[in-house]
Design an enzyme around this catalytic site. Structure first.
Site, PDB file in Angstrom:
ATOM      1  N   GLN A 155     -24.037  17.095  -0.095  1.00 39.12           N
ATOM      2  CA  GLN A 155     -23.182  15.859  -1.159  1.00 39.12           C
ATOM      3  C   GLN A 155     -23.116  15.891  -2.453  1.00 39.12           C
ATOM      4  OE1 GLN A 155     -22.336  11.545   1.269  1.00 39.12           O
ATOM      5  NE2 GLN A 155     -20.620  12.279   0.515  1.00 39.12           N
ATOM      6  N   TYR A 190     -33.891  15.683   4.447  1.00 39.66           N
ATOM      7  CA  TYR A 190     -33.131  15.435   5.359  1.00 39.66           C
ATOM      8  C   TYR A 190     -32.394  14.098   5.799  1.00 39.66           C
ATOM      9  CZ  TYR A 190     -34.273  15.877  10.893  1.00 39.66           C
ATOM     10  OH  TYR A 190     -33.493  15.906  11.893  1.00 39.66           O
ATOM     11  N   TYR A 245     -36.153   8.091   9.877  1.00 40.83           N
ATOM     12  CA  TYR A 245     -35.181   8.824   7.982  1.00 40.83           C
ATOM     13  C   TYR A 245     -35.615   7.431   6.556  1.00 40.83           C
ATOM     14  CZ  TYR A 245     -31.574   9.162   4.904  1.00 40.83           C
ATOM     15  OH  TYR A 245     -30.992   9.458   3.822  1.00 40.83           O
TER      16      TYR A 245
HETATM   17  N1  LIG Z   1     -24.619  10.766   2.550  1.00 42.05           N
HETATM   18  C1  LIG Z   1     -25.532   8.707   1.866  1.00 42.05           C
HETATM   19  O1  LIG Z   1     -24.486   8.515   2.450  1.00 42.05           O
HETATM   20  C2  LIG Z   1     -26.355   8.717   1.242  1.00 42.05           C
HETATM   21  C3  LIG Z   1     -26.760   7.303   1.454  1.00 42.05           C
HETATM   22  C4  LIG Z   1     -28.041   6.396   0.936  1.00 42.05           C
HETATM   23  C5  LIG Z   1     -29.050   7.651   0.004  1.00 42.05           C
HETATM   24  N2  LIG Z   1     -28.346   8.874   0.596  1.00 42.05           N
HETATM   25  C6  LIG Z   1     -29.726  10.294  -0.266  1.00 42.05           C
HETATM   26  O2  LIG Z   1     -29.308  10.749  -1.242  1.00 42.05           O
HETATM   27  C7  LIG Z   1     -29.362  12.875  -1.501  1.00 42.05           C
HETATM   28  C8  LIG Z   1     -28.055  12.841  -0.779  1.00 42.05           C
HETATM   29  O3  LIG Z   1     -27.789  12.668  -0.241  1.00 42.05           O
HETATM   30  P1  LIG Z   1     -26.419  14.088   0.410  1.00 42.05           P
HETATM   31  O4  LIG Z   1     -25.220  12.871   1.048  1.00 42.05           O
HETATM   32  O5  LIG Z   1     -26.038  15.000  -0.452  1.00 42.05           O
HETATM   33  O6  LIG Z   1     -26.719  14.333   1.546  1.00 42.05           O
HETATM   34  P2  LIG Z   1     -26.756  16.317   2.148  1.00 42.05           P
HETATM   35  O7  LIG Z   1     -25.198  16.657   2.374  1.00 42.05           O
HETATM   36  O8  LIG Z   1     -26.936  15.974   3.533  1.00 42.05           O
HETATM   37  O9  LIG Z   1     -27.373  17.082   1.402  1.00 42.05           O
HETATM   38  C9  LIG Z   1     -29.242  17.225   1.394  1.00 42.05           C
HETATM   39  C10 LIG Z   1     -29.193  18.734   0.962  1.00 42.05           C
HETATM   40  O10 LIG Z   1     -30.738  18.902   0.863  1.00 42.05           O
HETATM   41  C11 LIG Z   1     -30.817  20.435   1.520  1.00 42.05           C
HETATM   42  N3  LIG Z   1     -31.894  20.110   2.217  1.00 42.05           N
HETATM   43  C12 LIG Z   1     -32.792  19.809   3.220  1.00 42.05           C
HETATM   44  N4  LIG Z   1     -34.113  20.311   3.738  1.00 42.05           N
HETATM   45  C13 LIG Z   1     -34.254  20.713   2.546  1.00 42.05           C
HETATM   46  C14 LIG Z   1     -35.167  21.431   1.935  1.00 42.05           C
HETATM   47  N5  LIG Z   1     -36.689  21.522   2.562  1.00 42.05           N
HETATM   48  N6  LIG Z   1     -35.305  22.126   1.060  1.00 42.05           N
HETATM   49  C15 LIG Z   1     -34.296  22.266  -0.465  1.00 42.05           C
HETATM   50  N7  LIG Z   1     -32.870  21.566   0.522  1.00 42.05           N
HETATM   51  C16 LIG Z   1     -33.231  21.259   1.460  1.00 42.05           C
HETATM   52  C17 LIG Z   1     -30.020  20.340   2.469  1.00 42.05           C
HETATM   53  O11 LIG Z   1     -29.191  21.959   3.004  1.00 42.05           O
HETATM   54  P3  LIG Z   1     -28.919  22.664   4.178  1.00 42.05           P
HETATM   55  O12 LIG Z   1     -27.394  22.269   4.690  1.00 42.05           O
HETATM   56  O13 LIG Z   1     -29.633  23.415   4.519  1.00 42.05           O
HETATM   57  O14 LIG Z   1     -29.711  21.732   5.087  1.00 42.05           O
HETATM   58  C18 LIG Z   1     -28.568  19.898   2.039  1.00 42.05           C
HETATM   59  O15 LIG Z   1     -27.443  20.728   1.277  1.00 42.05           O
HETATM   60  C19 LIG Z   1     -30.855  12.292  -0.325  1.00 42.05           C
HETATM   61  O16 LIG Z   1     -31.893  12.119  -1.238  1.00 42.05           O
HETATM   62  C20 LIG Z   1     -30.104  11.068   0.691  1.00 42.05           C
HETATM   63  O17 LIG Z   1     -31.619  10.718   1.037  1.00 42.05           O
HETATM   64  C21 LIG Z   1     -27.516   9.988   0.651  1.00 42.05           C
END
Ligand SMILES: NC(=O)c1ccc[n+]([C@@H]2O[C@H](COP(=O)([O-])OP(=O)(O)OC[C@H]3O[C@@H](n4cnc5c(N)ncnc54)[C@H](OP(=O)(O)O)[C@@H]3O)[C@@H](O)[C@H]2O)c1
Length: 312
Positions: free
Chosen positions: A15, A65, A129
């Site tokens: 995202q 993750y 997590y």
């Molecule tokens: N979404 C929220 O509400 C939220 C809130 C607080 C903080 N965050 C933080 O914001 C950041 C971005 O989150 P997001 O919402 O964009 O999450 P997301 O949509 O789940 O995206 C995470 C991405 O990381 C990739 N990934 C997983 N394992 C990997 C690896 N070993 N090597 C390379 N890429 C890998 C995933 O690929 P695959 O699709 O192939 O698995 C996915 O595309 C993260 O650090 C998360 O902890 C998010």
């Protein structure tokens, strides 16, 4: 003529990664996003190779993750990506002599205090997590003392999965929805987060040294999920969408494998004070969501209902 700075994003198909690419393109910035298949952050050599190949001026680690409930039964996988993978990226950036931004989460907090959390508050993760992300923050700091860690929370957009999208879709089929009234956070529109990160990235590339290495960067309004959805559906109705009846219920009406903090509101005062970064008001961000949602034809959209131009 000097070349335009290159931003390299790991975890680029998530995202946040997609939003960074979308917003960088709009701003005419050079951004390369690599999905897991192109650069698995758990494989240190692949991370180094990617940096050697792309020759970026800064890296952002958006790889994580993020399956919060699944992590309860996949502890090793969560730590492999969120701690060890994060450290690999931070270390590789340090080796290459370029700045690095790492993204962390409000779920490092336990939720027991009744106000927004500051960077001085002690983390107390309730879930695997959250623990893996906290371990990631510490591993990143150890690997690269100059890495900037941004904690954000309740990230949403109207395009793909996520809470807002889920609720808008549910509202098409039901005229009454139940929402937790006792879970508090700081909703953060992913485009606003991406814009602020791009601004920060440009300044780090220009050599600016932030006074601190850990910042909270989230939407400016802390509220309950119920209040958040009240605002969303009021805007939807005001702009000609359907009316939905909302009922506040206890969060434990929706049992989940992982415990979530009752309160994970983030206080983003430090990032505003030190770096002048402040995300737009929640009402503006939600209105943009609603207008885009209403403009899109849900039937013609096809797979996932996502407008084509956003399926990067
Ligand atoms: N979404 C929220 O509400 C939220 C809130 C607080 C903080 N965050 C933080 O914001 C950041 C971005 O989150 P997001 O919402 O964009 O999450 P997301 O949509 O789940 O995206 C995470 C991405 O990381 C990739 N990934 C997983 N394992 C990997 C690896 N070993 N090597 C390379 N890429 C890998 C995933 O690929 P695959 O699709 O192939 O698995 C996915 O595309 C993260 O650090 C998360 O902890 C998010």
């Amino acid at each position: 003529m000097s070349r335009q700075p290159i931003l390299l994003v790991f975890g680029g198909h998530g995202q946040l990664g997609r939003a960074l690419l979308r917003r960088a393109r709009l701003a005419g910035r050079h951004c390369v996003v690599l999905p897991r298949a192109a650069a698995d952050v758990c494989a240190s050599l692949r991370v180094h190779e990617a940096i050697t190949r792309v020759q970026p001026d800064i890296v952002i680690n958006a790889a994580a993750y993020t399956a919060v409930d699944q992590a309860e039964s996949e502890r090793a996988s969560a730590f492999a990506v969120n701690r060890d993978g994060a450290a690999n990226v931070a270390w590789a950036a340090s080796e290459a002599g370029i700045p690095c931004i790492h993204v962390s989460t409000d779920y490092v907090f336990g939720g027991a205090i009744g106000r927004p959390y500051t960077e001085q508050d002690s983390p107390w993760p309730l879930s695997v997590y959250g623990a893996s992300k906290l371990a990631g923050e510490r591993a990143v700091s150890a690997a690269n003392g100059k890495a900037v860690i941004l904690r954000t929370g309740w990230v949403y957009d109207q395009f793909e999965g996520g809470f807002v999208r889920k609720m808008l879709e549910l509202a098409r089929r039901r005229d009454r929805l139940q929402v937790a009234g006792d879970q508090f956070g700081s909703p953060t529109h992913v485009d606003d987060l991406a814009d602020a990160m791009l601004t920060l990235a440009a300044r780090l590339v220009a050599g600016e040294q932030p006074p601190a290495r850990l910042y909270h960067l989230a939407g400016p309004t802390g509220l309950s999920r119920f209040e958040w959805m009240e605002m969303l559906f009021a805007l939807l109705a005001r702009h000609g969408g359907q009316s939905v009846g909302l009922q506040a219920v206890a969060a434990n009406a929706f049992p989940t494998a992982a415990r979530r903090p009752r309160n994970s509101m983030l206080d983003s005062t430090r990032v505003e004070h030190d770096l002048g970064l402040r995300l737009p008001p929640l009402i503006d961000a939600l209105e943009r969501c609603v207008l885009t949602w209403l403009e899109a034809d849900p039937i013609a959209d096809g797979v996932n209902g996502a407008p084509l131009e956003h399926r990067l």
